[in-house]
Structure formats: structure tokens, C-alpha cells
Design an enzyme around this catalytic site. Sequence first.
Site, mmCIF file in Angstrom:
data_model
loop_
_atom_site.group_PDB
_atom_site.id
_atom_site.type_symbol
_atom_site.label_atom_id
_atom_site.label_comp_id
_atom_site.label_asym_id
_atom_site.label_seq_id
_atom_site.Cartn_x
_atom_site.Cartn_y
_atom_site.Cartn_z
ATOM 1 N N LYS A 22 0.834 -1.203 0.000
ATOM 2 C CA LYS A 22 0.000 0.000 0.000
ATOM 3 C C LYS A 22 0.874 1.261 0.000
ATOM 4 C CE LYS A 22 -3.720 0.086 2.667
ATOM 5 N NZ LYS A 22 -5.090 0.450 2.355
ATOM 6 N N ARG A 92 -3.309 3.030 8.569
ATOM 7 C CA ARG A 92 -3.638 1.745 7.944
ATOM 8 C C ARG A 92 -2.413 0.852 7.822
ATOM 9 N NH1 ARG A 92 -8.385 3.026 4.165
ATOM 10 N NH2 ARG A 92 -8.297 5.282 4.163
ATOM 11 N N GLY A 101 -8.187 -7.203 4.681
ATOM 12 C CA GLY A 101 -9.021 -7.314 5.881
ATOM 13 C C GLY A 101 -8.365 -8.032 7.039
ATOM 14 N N MET A 103 -5.565 -7.166 8.721
ATOM 15 C CA MET A 103 -5.021 -6.304 9.765
ATOM 16 C C MET A 103 -5.925 -5.079 9.914
ATOM 17 S SD MET A 103 -1.032 -6.845 9.169
ATOM 18 C CE MET A 103 -1.157 -6.521 7.461
ATOM 19 N N ARG A 336 -3.620 -1.333 -6.263
ATOM 20 C CA ARG A 336 -2.773 -2.531 -6.162
ATOM 21 C C ARG A 336 -3.208 -3.496 -7.258
ATOM 22 N NH1 ARG A 336 -5.521 -4.701 -0.617
ATOM 23 N NH2 ARG A 336 -7.583 -5.047 -1.471
ATOM 24 N N HIS A 455 -16.329 -8.590 2.508
ATOM 25 C CA HIS A 455 -15.255 -9.469 2.968
ATOM 26 C C HIS A 455 -15.407 -10.882 2.404
ATOM 27 C CE1 HIS A 455 -13.397 -12.258 5.874
ATOM 28 N NE2 HIS A 455 -12.425 -11.374 5.823
ATOM 29 N N ARG A 562 1.709 -46.427 -6.168
ATOM 30 C CA ARG A 562 1.779 -47.145 -4.886
ATOM 31 C C ARG A 562 1.066 -48.475 -5.071
ATOM 32 N NH1 ARG A 562 0.672 -41.511 -2.913
ATOM 33 N NH2 ARG A 562 2.165 -41.014 -1.278
ATOM 34 N N GLU A 745 13.826 -41.534 1.612
ATOM 35 C CA GLU A 745 12.824 -41.068 2.583
ATOM 36 C C GLU A 745 13.271 -41.308 4.025
ATOM 37 O OE1 GLU A 745 9.080 -42.938 1.509
ATOM 38 O OE2 GLU A 745 10.089 -44.752 0.890
ATOM 39 N N SER A 764 14.010 -41.003 -5.914
ATOM 40 C CA SER A 764 12.800 -40.201 -5.831
ATOM 41 C C SER A 764 12.631 -39.827 -4.356
ATOM 42 C CB SER A 764 11.597 -40.997 -6.328
ATOM 43 O OG SER A 764 10.438 -40.229 -6.189
ATOM 44 N N THR A 767 9.140 -37.271 0.305
ATOM 45 C CA THR A 767 9.247 -36.236 1.339
ATOM 46 C C THR A 767 8.185 -36.357 2.428
ATOM 47 O OG1 THR A 767 8.157 -34.815 -0.255
ATOM 48 C CG2 THR A 767 10.524 -34.506 0.043
ATOM 49 N N ASN A 768 7.203 -37.241 2.226
ATOM 50 C CA ASN A 768 6.255 -37.454 3.334
ATOM 51 C C ASN A 768 6.986 -38.161 4.474
ATOM 52 O OD1 ASN A 768 4.358 -36.491 1.537
ATOM 53 N ND2 ASN A 768 3.688 -38.531 0.901
ATOM 54 N N ASP A 769 7.592 -39.288 4.124
ATOM 55 C CA ASP A 769 8.342 -40.010 5.158
ATOM 56 C C ASP A 769 9.602 -39.254 5.552
ATOM 57 O OD1 ASP A 769 7.066 -42.405 6.085
ATOM 58 O OD2 ASP A 769 7.143 -43.113 4.012
ATOM 59 N N CYS A 831 8.375 -37.264 -4.985
ATOM 60 C CA CYS A 831 7.019 -37.798 -5.129
ATOM 61 C C CYS A 831 6.195 -37.662 -3.856
ATOM 62 C CB CYS A 831 7.044 -39.237 -5.614
ATOM 63 S SG CYS A 831 7.828 -40.342 -4.439
ATOM 64 N N TYR A 851 12.377 -33.950 -12.126
ATOM 65 C CA TYR A 851 10.910 -33.879 -12.183
ATOM 66 C C TYR A 851 10.294 -33.769 -10.793
ATOM 67 C CZ TYR A 851 10.768 -38.772 -10.738
ATOM 68 O OH TYR A 851 10.900 -39.928 -10.020
HETATM 69 C C1 PEP Z 1 6.635 -40.426 0.791
HETATM 70 O O1 PEP Z 1 6.944 -40.967 1.849
HETATM 71 O O2 PEP Z 1 6.886 -39.246 0.512
HETATM 72 C C2 PEP Z 1 5.914 -41.189 -0.232
HETATM 73 C C3 PEP Z 1 5.638 -40.650 -1.402
HETATM 74 O O3 PEP Z 1 5.500 -42.425 0.109
HETATM 75 P P1 PEP Z 1 4.183 -42.706 0.981
HETATM 76 O O4 PEP Z 1 3.450 -41.433 1.110
HETATM 77 O O5 PEP Z 1 3.431 -43.752 0.239
HETATM 78 O O6 PEP Z 1 4.781 -43.211 2.261
HETATM 79 MG MG MG Z 2 6.921 -43.112 1.996
#
Ligand code: PEP
Ligand code: MG
Length: 879
Positions: A22, A92, A101, A103, A336, A455, A562, A745, A764, A767-769, A831, A851
Site C-alpha cells: 500500500k 492503515r 481485511g 489487519m 494494487r 469481505h 503405490r 525417505e 525419488s 518427502t512425506n516419510d 514424489c 521432475y
Molecule cells: C513419501 O513418503 O513421501 C511417499 C511418497 O510415500 P508414501 O506417502 O506412500 O509413504
Molecule cells: Mg513413503
Amino acid sequence: MAKYVYLFSEGNASMKNLLGGKGANLAEMTGLGLPVPRGFTVTTEACTRYYNDGKVIADEIEKEISEMMEKTENLVGKKFGDPKNPFLVSVRSGARASMPGMMDTILNLGLNDTVVEGLSELTGNERFAFDSYRRFIQMFSDVVMEVEKSKFEKILHGVKEENGAKFDTDLTALNLREVVKRYKELFKQEKGFDFPQEPKAQLMEAVKAVFRSWDNPRAIVYRRLNDIPGDWGTAVNVQEMVYGNMGNDSGTGVAFTRNPSTGEKKLYGEFLMNAQGEDVVAGIRTPQSIEQLREINPEVYNQFADIAEKLEKHYRDMQDMEFTIEKGKLFMLQTRNGKRTAAAALKIAVDLVDEGMATKQEAIMKVDPKQLDALLHPNFEPKALKAAQPVAKGLPASPGAATGKVFFEADDAVEASKGGEDKVILVRLETSPEDIEGMHVSQGILTGRGGMTSHAAVVARGMGTCCVAGCGDIKINEEEKYFTDKNGKKYAEGDWISLDGSTGNVYGERLPTVEPEMTGDFSTLMQWADEMRTLKIRTNADTPKDAAQAMSFGAEGIGLCRTEHMFFEPDRLPAMREMIVARTEQQRVKALEKLLPMQRSDFEGLFTEMKGYPVTIRFLDPPLHEFLPQADEDIQALAKEMGLEYCELKSIVCDLHEFNPMMGHRGCRLAVTYPEIAEMQTRAVIEAAINVNKKGMSVIPEIMIPLVGETKELKYVKDVVVKTADSIIEKAGVQLQYKVGTMIEIPRAAITSDEIAKEAEFFSFGTNDLTQMTFGFSRDDAGRFLDEYYNKKIYESDPFARLDQTGVGKLIKIASELGKQTRPDIKLGICGEHGGDPSSIEFCHNLGLNYVSCSPFRVPIARLAAAQAAVGGGAMGQK
Ligand code: PEP
Ligand code: MG
């Protein structure tokens, strides 16, 4: 010495980080010679310093503010606190990224008991003076002193009722004096001292309050949802007041240079005469369309239209502007780049290129990848829609189709959603920023009051959530949690309704929806994105149906199939269970033989669907107990079905019990203990590839071993795979290439990946595990405490949704580098869920991954995010 305060005439648009959006744009408009009320900006650095100093404004900053105040007084020729020539200001917030909205704002600051009388005399408009004062007391008390707004509204409502006034504008000067009197009494009662009368103290308190508002709970939630870092801080703009509430030749409004819902190139907006800014947004009175301003005051309309055009050309983007008309004179209060729906974003981006106002690179940076979600979601099934009768109609505030159960409070909507209800519609008289989380979990939002810039409308459009606003046809009773439609039919909490955000229609039933079709601007922009990006986009898909969906969205391969999901199908589960309960290898092999043809045909289906694009198949990963029932009666039933004794099966289930199954007998550990499982899966993959290649395809399957932590365990499983595969290929007398790689992982795998790369042809990142194991908390239970972590500012976002670049990202970086040291051509991908998150995608691009792989509906998001990362600035450059 650092400079913490800038006059508008000292800044420009490029100083957004320091002056906030702003402030930077007010400075830019000042520089362009537009009619901007004068003022100054206290920088975002002053805000971060305020927090670092323990929530106090340093003396030097306070001094600088006072000096700038004096300079501004001199420029304007009025004096702060002087009843004979009073100077009033607005205060402001304005962060780098616009947070509508979220702040706080305070108008008419500088008023007190004597100044109000002076203002009244000077303007000869007592009504205006007291209207301004009552607004100021309410806003200051609410924002700075934390006295609830509703208590003031109750008083205002009471005075209106006592005097038979329908609108605020019907109140006389005398009535407003009474409102002010009662407001001040309320203040004293609540706080124990009189309403602050000293303008300088008011100003410092207001600046502090805006700084504090950066950290209010709704701002924290907004930042988390929009990937805005908590350490940015907000700037504060102090600006000469201009008055839209000076009578019927005054007013205030909001307008866009193009339609923010459709992208149509036409001035679009609303205004209210005799009002101040908050009246338009609050939806108390229904605003008039900007078109009508042309009739009311053609001169001002034309001047405004000219400015709008100039600003759009200057910023080369659709502008969202706020203006005030004071006694027939136009002032610009803000401009803006406007928030817009996904459809409008695409149309505007493509149109700007056609109009020669933007390059293709600039155009793709104008669309927020996350917004595309809205375009990928269902519409109503046309036949059902035609047959349905709307039970009410409101404003089509944010397009899309939503069907769900109604909830009347944001918290109830959040609760329902946490309880697994995925179809929620939030019904409110009007929404306020406190409702943000409830709005986020809702499929649709329906409000009884408010216009297209209320809003609810603004926020829903930003979120890509369907919204019908200002629906006067329905009568909402928020307290008793029901509403009635125009026919008088009652809808209670949990009842189904449907909303059409494109027409404003409300249906009192559950309507079926259909998948959207993407053409035109969408494919044009996606094509541009594809030309620019270097990252490949794959998908996580386990079935030919998901694969086909992802292909239609532009996926270039499967990055994660999977395989366990296939075994949960009812026709496979018995064979899978037979395999698990087998006591001897022979029994296991027999069960696996039953699974083989099913698994082979799964892969044939996938390979066929993917038409030669790479397909990565991950071998069995979850702990085996997941395939068996846990409740006694279910175990009993299964035992009977399988011809086993109950206690025999029960003991197998008990044997499989693990204290930490996520860190237990799963992933490649299954294949190490039961190599015949890996053998069967290899056979299925290789035979399927041979079969489809015979039909003229050229599949090169990629076999992926999960949860590897030690190179020897990968080697062990890989040897099983290679031995099995090579023997099948040899027997078949065909040529078939295949690859064996691994998921990274487990932190140990990441830091020993030079060793692991000796065996793995690709990595690969799961990144979850990897996130779970790096943080050491469960991906399934983190929700229990994350809220506390956000509130206490320990985390800013959910590390399972947005990659933790500092920690997990560092592991990915190390693993990529080590992997390449051993095998320079190693293929690298991701993945985990992060593969579909724009800021994580930018990180992957910068790291040089080959990828990202994400769920089918995120493929377009990933394509665009990857292009933005390649062009530069990436997801964060959007803000
Ligand atoms: C992971 O762990 O990132 C993954 C892709 O495998 P899953 O979610 O099946 O454990
Ligand atoms: Mg996993």
C-alpha cells in the site's frame, strides 16, 4: 542511521519490501501526480524492530514519526490537535503482500472532545463532525484498546431504533452526539479511564496496534494459507483524512479496472455516497455500481476512469483501487494489482499479452498456481441444474459449484471438517476475518448481507471458493442456527444445500456435479508455461483412471504408483490376506501366484494409458497388519472365511502388531524378509511391459524400492529384482530395458546417498516419510499439536504440506549432490505431497531435480509453478 519513516513523496513502487504494498503504491501514485492525500509510511523494518525490541517502539522511531507528522502538517497546512484548524489522519496497515481485511485500520484519528467541536464549526457540518468522531471512538477502541466492536454496534443500533432511523445516514447531528456520549461512557466502563484525548498519544498507540495486528490469529492463519513469511512485518501508512461522509456530494468506493470474476475489460466496482470506507466493505448499506457514478457525477466518473486506465497501463496489470470523493473532489486512496478468480486471472494474463501490455513470461507470473485448483473442480451437472429450482438468489461473488451441509459458525465448519465432513457450506449474515479458517474448510460460502466487494466475496475469490453473497432472499438466524429460504422453508445445521457461485443461485438440495473442461485461455497459458519450464511434471497415480486424468492435465509420466493400493481392491484382498497369513514360503508363493495375474494386468493398464511415458512402480510399502482386520468380530468372520481357527488368525494379527508401525516392518524390509513378494512384483512389471511392448509400445519400466536406509538392503532387493527380470526377459527372447532405483525417505539414506547411488539408477525423494523421519513426528498425528506451534510462532506452516527447506530441504540437497558424485546422470525426482506445492516446486527447480510428481489435480498447478520458477521469482515472486 536507519531511516524508518518515509514521506509518500520519498518512495516509489519498487520499495514494496520496505514500505509495504500500500505504501509503495501510494508513493508511486504521488510521484505520478495523482490526487493522493498526503502522508507517510512507517516501514516494515520498524515493525520487525518493534518485535525484536520486545514490542516497544524505539525512541528514535517515535521521534522520526513525530518529525514526519510535523512535515505533513506543514504540507497540508493543518495542525494535529488544533481545534481551529484540525488535522485528522487515517492509520492503515500495509504488508508486502496484500492481506485484505486481515489487519487493522483506524480512521479520523486526531479527534477529541474539543477538536470535534472545532471541526463542526469549521465545516459548518456538525453531523459530519460527530459521525467522524463516533467512528473514530469505535475503531480506536476496537483496534487499539480491545473493546469489542459489537458493544458499540449495539449502542448505535439502540439510538437508531429510538429515533426511527433505518440507516446510519438517517441519524441527525444530535443523535450522533448522543452516540458519542454513550460510546465514551461504554469506554470508561470497559477500561476504567477516559477515552484518550491526546492526538499524539492516539497516533503512537495506533501505530503500535497496527504492528500488533500483524500477529493477530487471523493474520497468522492467512499467512499460513498464503505462504507469507512471518518475519516480513507490516508497514503503517499515516495519511491525511479525506471525507466521504461530508454529505451527498461525498462518497467512497472500490473499483477494478477489469471484472475480477470474469476478467472482462471493463471498469467494475461499487461506491456509497455519504459514507466512509468501512461502510462499503461491511455491507451495511448496499452499494451502487460504478456505472451509476457516471450519472451522479460525470466529471468525477470521467476523471476516475482516466486515472484507472493510466494506472493499469502504468502497472501493466489489472488494478484494484480505493477512492473517496470529498465534496465533489476525487482522491485516490489505494491501488494494487487486484485479486481475481482463477478464470479472470487466466483471461487477464492472456489478454494483456494480446494487448501488448505484457510478455508471455510476465503473463505466467500473474497467475497464482494454487488458484488453478478452482478451475479444476466440478460444476453442476447441467441436466440436474436445469431441473432444479433455486430457493434464493444472491450475488455471484465467486464462481464454481458447491454442494454441502450447512454450518452457521466458522468454528462449527472447522469442527465438522476435522470430523471428516468434506462437504461443508458456511452460512453467515456476513463474514469477518475471524471466520477465515471456517471459510477455508468450506466448499461454499453463503452470506445474507454485503456486496461484491464485501469481505466474504473478496476472500472467497482469493481462495477460489464458491461464494454467493448478499443473499437477501434468505433469513438467517445465526443464534439458533437455521435459515429460511424465500418460500419459508427452514434449513438447520447439517441440511444439504447447493450454491452456484457463477449465477448467485441457491438450491435447497444436493445437486450432482461434473468435472470441468479446460480450453481457451487455460490451454494457452499452460502452453506458454510448458515452453518455459525445465522441470518435468509427473503424477502419482495407482490406477489407469487416475493416470488418464493426469494425462489430460498434462502429466509426463508416473512418478509414483503405490502398488499396495491395488491390493485393497475387494477381488485382491483375499489373496493378499492369504499371503500374509501364510506360515511357510510355499503357502506364500501359492498366494502370490494368485496375485500375479491381477498385478500384471494392473501394470498393463497403466503402461497402456501412459503411452510410453515413464512409469515408476513402487514395491509394497505399508506394514502388513494394514491388510488384516483388527476388531475381534471381524477377525472371527475372516477366520471363518479363510477356514482358519479364530485363535490362529488372532495370533497372527497379534504377531503383526507393532508399537511404531510407521518405523516398523515396512518398505524394503518386507522384501528383505519375504523376497518372494519382490519377485512376484518384478514378474508382474516385466511381463506387463513385454506384453504391451509387443503391441508396439516402448515402455521402460522403473522399479522403485521404498524406505531404504542402507545400501546393502537396496542391493539385496535389487539382486532379487534383477535376477527375476533378466531371467524373464531372456526366456521371452525380447529386448527390454528397465531401471531400478530407490526412494530417499530416511535421513540415513540421504546422507549416505553416494553409497546408495552405486546401486540406484534414480532417486525419488519421498518427502512425506522424509519429513516425518527428519522431524521425528508422525505424519498422521502432527495435526494434534501443529496449531499450537503456529500460535507460538515456532512453525509458520505445515511441514507436510510445504517443504521445510531449511532441514528436509538440506537433506535433499546433500543427497542430490552425493548421488551425482557417484552417478552423474542419476535421475532425481520428488514424489511426496510437496511435489504439488508451488514453493516446494520452486525449491526443486533451483536444486536441479529432473521432475516433480504430484496428484493428478495438481498437475496444472505444478506445470505453472515450474514455469514460474524457471522464469524467476517463483511462487514467492507472486506476493
Ligand atoms: C513419501 O513418503 O513421501 C511417499 C511418497 O510415500 P508414501 O506417502 O506412500 O509413504
Ligand atoms: Mg513413503
